[in-house]
Design an enzyme around this catalytic site. Structure first.
Site, PDB file in Angstrom:
ATOM      1  N   ASP A  14      37.095  40.244  44.784  1.00  0.00           N
ATOM      2  CA  ASP A  14      38.075  39.276  45.247  1.00  0.00           C
ATOM      3  C   ASP A  14      39.316  40.085  45.633  1.00  0.00           C
ATOM      4  O   ASP A  14      39.416  41.273  45.308  1.00  0.00           O
ATOM      5  CB  ASP A  14      38.394  38.286  44.121  1.00  0.00           C
ATOM      6  CG  ASP A  14      39.479  37.304  44.494  1.00  0.00           C
ATOM      7  OD1 ASP A  14      39.400  36.711  45.588  1.00  0.00           O
ATOM      8  OD2 ASP A  14      40.422  37.146  43.703  1.00  0.00           O
ATOM      9  N   MET A  15      40.271  39.464  46.321  1.00  0.00           N
ATOM     10  CA  MET A  15      41.449  40.234  46.736  1.00  0.00           C
ATOM     11  C   MET A  15      42.733  39.755  46.062  1.00  0.00           C
ATOM     12  O   MET A  15      43.348  40.482  45.292  1.00  0.00           O
ATOM     13  CB  MET A  15      41.606  40.176  48.261  1.00  0.00           C
ATOM     14  CG  MET A  15      42.716  41.078  48.793  1.00  0.00           C
ATOM     15  SD  MET A  15      42.905  40.991  50.597  1.00  0.00           S
ATOM     16  CE  MET A  15      43.777  39.407  50.754  1.00  0.00           C
ATOM     17  N   ASP A  16      43.129  38.513  46.330  1.00  0.00           N
ATOM     18  CA  ASP A  16      44.419  38.019  45.856  1.00  0.00           C
ATOM     19  C   ASP A  16      44.437  37.894  44.335  1.00  0.00           C
ATOM     20  O   ASP A  16      43.587  37.221  43.751  1.00  0.00           O
ATOM     21  CB  ASP A  16      44.728  36.660  46.488  1.00  0.00           C
ATOM     22  CG  ASP A  16      44.900  36.765  47.992  1.00  0.00           C
ATOM     23  OD1 ASP A  16      45.895  37.368  48.421  1.00  0.00           O
ATOM     24  OD2 ASP A  16      44.025  36.266  48.726  1.00  0.00           O
ATOM     25  N   SER A 114      36.867  37.106  49.800  1.00  0.00           N
ATOM     26  CA  SER A 114      38.149  36.485  49.494  1.00  0.00           C
ATOM     27  C   SER A 114      38.249  35.088  50.086  1.00  0.00           C
ATOM     28  O   SER A 114      37.612  34.781  51.102  1.00  0.00           O
ATOM     29  CB  SER A 114      39.279  37.357  50.068  1.00  0.00           C
ATOM     30  OG  SER A 114      40.529  36.724  49.962  1.00  0.00           O
ATOM     31  N   LYS A 147      34.946  28.811  47.806  1.00  0.00           N
ATOM     32  CA  LYS A 147      34.770  28.932  46.363  1.00  0.00           C
ATOM     33  C   LYS A 147      35.199  27.618  45.705  1.00  0.00           C
ATOM     34  O   LYS A 147      36.146  26.992  46.163  1.00  0.00           O
ATOM     35  CB  LYS A 147      35.635  30.079  45.819  1.00  0.00           C
ATOM     36  CG  LYS A 147      35.285  31.451  46.392  1.00  0.00           C
ATOM     37  CD  LYS A 147      36.252  32.514  45.858  1.00  0.00           C
ATOM     38  CE  LYS A 147      35.978  33.871  46.472  1.00  0.00           C
ATOM     39  NZ  LYS A 147      36.907  34.921  45.981  1.00  0.00           N
ATOM     40  N   ASP A 172      39.522  37.098  39.399  1.00  0.00           N
ATOM     41  CA  ASP A 172      40.632  36.825  38.491  1.00  0.00           C
ATOM     42  C   ASP A 172      40.856  35.340  38.253  1.00  0.00           C
ATOM     43  O   ASP A 172      41.769  34.980  37.504  1.00  0.00           O
ATOM     44  CB  ASP A 172      41.925  37.444  39.041  1.00  0.00           C
ATOM     45  CG  ASP A 172      42.438  36.730  40.275  1.00  0.00           C
ATOM     46  OD1 ASP A 172      43.614  36.312  40.292  1.00  0.00           O
ATOM     47  OD2 ASP A 172      41.664  36.585  41.241  1.00  0.00           O
TER      48      ASP A 172
END
Length: 222
Positions: A14-16, A114, A147, A172
């Protein structure tokens, strides 16, 4: 913190909030969007949208605040606000540079999965100097479902050419973790220790930081 002995054949990030500390940037952009329309943006609303893709976020905003703007107009405005803030500066999460260098050294293929739109993913990776790590960048904005549906993780698995069961997903948020598990991947949740109960029933693998994930992978390798 759990330390599994299992070793992945590929890693999907994931990114953020996971690789980069963009949560304050998203929060500021979302607050600006809502407050420009005379409403109050609360932490309770923020919790409802964590991990969702942009089109689902603005659709939720329309419902919560009874906004009259079309979803696409709201999405474009939010994207502009985010892009401006990203250009002003984004910082890596603790341990991100180290784990990326380690995984590249090991020769593991990496992907991003993401909820952010493709332009934002590209902008963040360019800003951080991480283009060399990620040949595969998948956005839930390009999928029929965002998601917690598994679509973006299945897309990443397909592009990597690695079966989902052989992929490690790092997330996260509970929303993202549900997506990764639904795709059939092993998911490591990486978040503040106070948030560990939020992942109960989703994944048993919880780590306070990417430094801890890095350590676990090194231990499993030895």
């Amino acid at each position: 913190m759990t330390v599994p002995a299992w070793q992945p054949a590929a890693v999907v990030f994931d990114m953020d909030g996971l690789l980069v500390d963009t949560n304050p940037i998203w929060r500021e952009a979302e607050r600006g969007l809502i407050e420009s329309r005379g409403h109050t943006f609360s932490s309770a609303v923020r919790q409802q949208i964590m991990g969702l893709r942009m089109r689902d976020i603005v659709a939720r905003f329309k419902e919560i605040y009874d906004l009259q703007d079309p979803v696409e107009q709201l999405r474009q405005e939010l994207a502009r606000r985010l892009s401006q803030l990203v250009l002003e500066g984004v910082t890596p999460q603790p341990g991100a540079p180290e784990i990326l260098a380690y995984l590249q050294q090991r020769g593991l293929p990496l992907a991003v999965a993401s909820s952010s739109p493709p332009a934002l993913i590209d902008g963040v990776l360019q800003t951080m100097g991480w283009n060399r790590y990620f040949l595969h960048r998948c956005s839930a904005e390009d999928e029929e479902r965002g998601k917690p549906a598994p679509d973006v993780y299945l897309r990443a698995s397909g592009r990597l050419g690695v079966a989902p069961a052989a992929c490690l997903a790092l997330e996260d948020t509970p929303t993202g973790a549900r997506a990764a598990v639904a795709a059939g991947m092993v998911c490591y949740a990486v978040s503040d220790p106070d948030h560990e109960p939020r992942f109960d029933g989703i994944t048993s693998h919880f780590f306070p930081s990417l430094h801890d994930v890095h350590q676990a992978l090194r231990l499993a390798e030895s």
